[in-house]
Design a protein around this motif. Sequence first.
Motif, short mmCIF file in Angstrom:
data_model
loop_
_atom_site.label_atom_id
_atom_site.label_comp_id
_atom_site.label_asym_id
_atom_site.label_seq_id
_atom_site.Cartn_x
_atom_site.Cartn_y
_atom_site.Cartn_z
N LYS A 120 0.92 -1.26 -0.31
CA LYS A 120 -0.01 0.11 0.22
C LYS A 120 0.86 1.47 -0.20
CE LYS A 120 -4.05 -1.31 2.48
NZ LYS A 120 -4.62 -1.89 3.81
N ILE A 121 1.83 1.80 1.14
CA ILE A 121 2.72 2.25 0.73
C ILE A 121 3.51 3.09 -0.45
CG2 ILE A 121 4.75 3.46 1.85
CD1 ILE A 121 3.88 1.51 3.94
N LYS A 122 3.62 2.02 -1.02
CA LYS A 122 5.01 2.00 -1.89
C LYS A 122 3.27 2.46 -3.22
CE LYS A 122 7.85 -0.45 -4.81
NZ LYS A 122 8.39 -1.26 -5.19
N THR A 123 2.75 1.73 -3.45
CA THR A 123 1.58 2.19 -4.12
C THR A 123 1.54 3.49 -4.45
OG1 THR A 123 0.03 0.23 -3.88
CG2 THR A 123 -0.77 1.16 -5.47
N ALA A 124 1.27 4.03 -2.77
CA ALA A 124 0.66 5.70 -2.88
C ALA A 124 2.08 6.33 -3.03
CB ALA A 124 0.06 5.04 -0.89
N LEU A 125 3.42 6.12 -2.93
CA LEU A 125 4.41 6.90 -3.21
C LEU A 125 4.30 6.70 -5.26
CD1 LEU A 125 6.81 5.02 -0.95
CD2 LEU A 125 6.83 7.40 -0.98
N TRP A 126 4.24 5.79 -5.34
CA TRP A 126 4.48 5.03 -6.69
C TRP A 126 3.68 6.80 -7.84
CZ3 TRP A 126 2.31 3.87 -11.03
CH2 TRP A 126 2.59 3.98 -12.23
N MET A 127 2.16 6.03 -7.34
CA MET A 127 1.40 6.85 -8.33
C MET A 127 1.70 8.58 -7.77
SD MET A 127 -1.34 5.68 -8.95
CE MET A 127 -1.36 4.02 -9.10
N ALA A 128 2.08 8.58 -6.45
CA ALA A 128 2.29 10.66 -6.08
C ALA A 128 3.88 10.85 -7.03
CB ALA A 128 2.67 10.68 -4.76
N GLU A 129 4.90 9.86 -7.13
CA GLU A 129 5.23 10.63 -8.63
C GLU A 129 5.28 10.33 -9.19
OE1 GLU A 129 9.28 8.38 -6.21
OE2 GLU A 129 9.35 8.44 -8.43
N ASN A 130 4.57 9.58 -9.64
CA ASN A 130 4.07 9.25 -11.58
C ASN A 130 2.53 9.61 -11.92
OD1 ASN A 130 6.49 7.91 -11.99
ND2 ASN A 130 6.22 5.87 -11.03
N SER A 131 2.36 10.80 -11.08
CA SER A 131 0.31 11.07 -11.43
C SER A 131 0.76 12.02 -12.70
CB SER A 131 0.99 11.73 -10.35
OG SER A 131 1.71 12.85 -10.15
N ASP A 132 1.85 12.18 -13.11
CA ASP A 132 1.69 13.25 -14.63
C ASP A 132 1.37 12.38 -15.71
OD1 ASP A 132 4.31 15.37 -13.41
OD2 ASP A 132 2.14 15.57 -12.97
N TYR A 133 2.30 11.45 -15.08
CA TYR A 133 2.05 10.22 -16.96
C TYR A 133 0.72 9.37 -16.81
CZ TYR A 133 2.83 6.89 -19.47
OH TYR A 133 3.38 5.53 -20.78
N LEU A 134 0.48 9.13 -15.57
CA LEU A 134 -1.34 8.51 -15.59
C LEU A 134 -2.08 9.53 -16.29
CD1 LEU A 134 -0.25 7.32 -11.66
CD2 LEU A 134 -0.42 6.01 -13.83
N LYS A 135 -1.80 11.21 -15.32
CA LYS A 135 -3.41 11.85 -16.36
C LYS A 135 -3.07 11.93 -17.53
CE LYS A 135 -3.14 15.22 -12.74
NZ LYS A 135 -2.53 16.41 -12.13
N GLU A 136 -1.73 11.86 -18.01
CA GLU A 136 -1.76 11.94 -19.43
C GLU A 136 -2.14 10.46 -19.87
OE1 GLU A 136 2.48 11.88 -21.19
OE2 GLU A 136 2.79 13.71 -19.85
#
Lengths: 677, 170
Positions: free
Chosen positions: A473-489
């Motif tokens: 869970k922690i890792k998912t949260a961290l990773w989402m935060a880092e790569n949010s731009d890409y996910l939005k795209e």
Amino acid sequence: MRVCKNCGSSDVDVDQARGNAVCMGCGSVLEDNIIVSEVEFVESGGGGSHAVGQFVSSDGGSKAPSFGDAHLSGMGRESRAQTVQRAKQHISTLGHQLQMNQHCLDTALNFYKMALNKQLTRGRLSTHVIAACIYMVCRTEGTPHMLLDLSDLLQVNVYILGKTFLALAKELCINAPAIDPCLYIPRFAQMLEFGEKNHDVSMTALRLVQRMKRDWMHTGRRPSGLCGAALLVAAHMHDFRRTVKEVVSVVKVCETTLRKRLTEFEDTPTSQLTIEEFMKVDLDKECDPPCYTEGLVKKKMLQLEIELKKKMDNVEDEIHGYQDEIDAELESSRPKLRGVYGAYAKQSSQYGAVSSPSALKVELQEPNEDDALQAVAQHFGKNLDELTLEALIKLERQAQDGRDEDLDTPKRRGPSLESILGPMPSSATLSVSRRGSIEEKENDGDPDGGELDLSGIDDTEIDLYLLDENEVKIKTALWMAENSDYLKEQIEKQAKIAKEKELGIYKEKKPRNSKKRDQIRANTADEAIGKMLEQKKISSKINYDILKDINVKPNQEESMKPEPSPSPAKVMPRSRKISQRIPLNLSTPLSSLGKRLQPFISKQPNKKPALEQNSNPLPVPAAAPPPGGVVVESGPVLFDIAAAEDEEDEEEEACVSAMALMGGNDYGCDGDYDDGF
Amino acid sequence: SESRAEPETGASNIVSTVNLGCPLDLKFIALQARNAEYNPKVGVYVHKIREPRTTALIFSSGKMVCTGAKSEEQSRLAARKYARVVQKLGFPARFLDFKIQNMVASCDVCFPIRLEGLVLTHQQFSSYEPELFPGLIYRMVKPRIVLLIFVSGKVVLTGNQVQHTHTHAQ
């Protein structure tokens, strides 16, 4: 001697004035408009005379010589010629900036042409390729131009240019000799402006560089750095004041590099000579290259350290041994305190700095780990940082030597120390146990066809590599935060695709395959032809709809053609006769046609469309004139086919003349119709 | 220039590839595994294990590149460990086409080397460009290996032949 082709006589008269070559035997003209190599003169107004002709450049120039028919050919220059021309321009611009002579520039152009032929210019910027060609010339000719100069001019990274240069040299198999720093001395000397003594300073600098070469200072180094150092020293030797900064600006190396070269030179024995001695004497001893000597020095230092450490260990052990003995003696010689004081004394000795191994055991069991460690460390006289498991075990073993010969003791001590020092990283313990298993496992190829061979892999170790739920869970949260731009795209992209799909204009971006066409699968020849034509799209003038009509079944053709109007009785028998046969028109499938046309179709598919096209307008005019009287709308082709069907027993022609197909035989029939009106 | 102790050698790096044979969901794996990172822009995920100390790049098609091992057996073992991790996460990983792509080894001949002389005698094999790189690049044809030779006597060999070829080349 020229021989006549026709009669074989060798008597051929060549008339330059007329530009003819005529055979005297048979009179045939063998050559006309002979190209002459005479010079003609023309008189100009005022009495002067000019030679007739144009100057043509030796390499073809920008335009090929046109002999008066330039207006006829509409073709421009070849693309290859254009490329070479452009390259020539660039080369000459660059070359003039570097003050290279024409011969070098020509050679550079030749290199470029070679590269063109071998397709080496593809994928590279033309400026890079041209620079590489020029540098190649510099190297082969030995001009004092550095790659750095070129990169300065072009503002391109020197390593990129170097890469292009190396690639070209490898492909063209041009082995450029290694750079000699002596080449650069005159150039830099001139830039440093030594005036009259330029030559002397250059000679001195040259001697210095040669000395450096003997001392192995120049291998693997940029020649410019060496030259800079040599020139600096030479300048000083001749009483010129050149600062490091000036030299650096000319030679294009860093100050640090220059100083380093000077230091290295200082280390060589030559530096100890005076100026006169240097000019006369050449020391025989050659030094090793500086990096090699440094490596040796480092090795020596390491060895020394190890030795010293060992010595220190021995000495310290001795000292501590003495210390222990002294303490023991003191203890025994001290008057034994009795009663309360004795108890106090014992207590203090327990908590004080321990100096005997027996007390050490007590200390080890203390819950306070740091104190214990400190005590252990102090006893062995080392820093806390140097404590390692093995070292401690070793030292303990030494301490135990006197008392305990039992080999089990170190092992027993091992776990206790471990527990005190805290949990070691699991991989270390694993590695200790792993080593055994690694040796055992087999490592042949996979005979089991790709199945994962699990021998030698410990499952528990693998499980360590997987995170548990919380961590996930922690890792998912961290990773989402880092790569949010890409996910939005990504989300936006998906939304766009969905929208377009709804609108129906979404063009699936298939990866671009090479133009491999699928094999045409068709049952009959006509299907194959139709499909092939569709794929190839030979001509835009063909009405493909008509082609499609061919494949339509005969019962459909009724709807395609206008209904036969009520016909005069005269035509009836004929039409009936005709209608009894398969109503043949363009809609009739070819397969139902007689054999006559089949071979034609299979052999000459390409002609068919043109034919169809031609025959297409024909039925229309043929049908038009008879106003409403014609029963069967069959075109000219029809009649021929009808005739063919009648005459099936007759010989079959493989090829039917176009005239026949177009209904040349029908003139009679048409005439019949006409007569009917 | 005297030659001292024996030349020391050792393979420092081995690069190998293997096909796991099944498409992978990289995001899922990256979030479940320790010491793993996923970079969606590049589309690859990087995973490291401590023993043998190696790094693996895993692609969504199931292909994997394993680097950092010191010997062929270690490389194979490491690759199998990565595959096992992937298997444990639920993907039907297999171990197809394990192939060693490249091996790097270094050694020391313990005496200085004259690079200019070398480039004169072996012109067609060597390429020496002091302006660009201080070492000489020697491309041996048989066995197919590239050597980086330095003046201090250290030599770096790289190529994709088997380990014994490296010793032979020395």
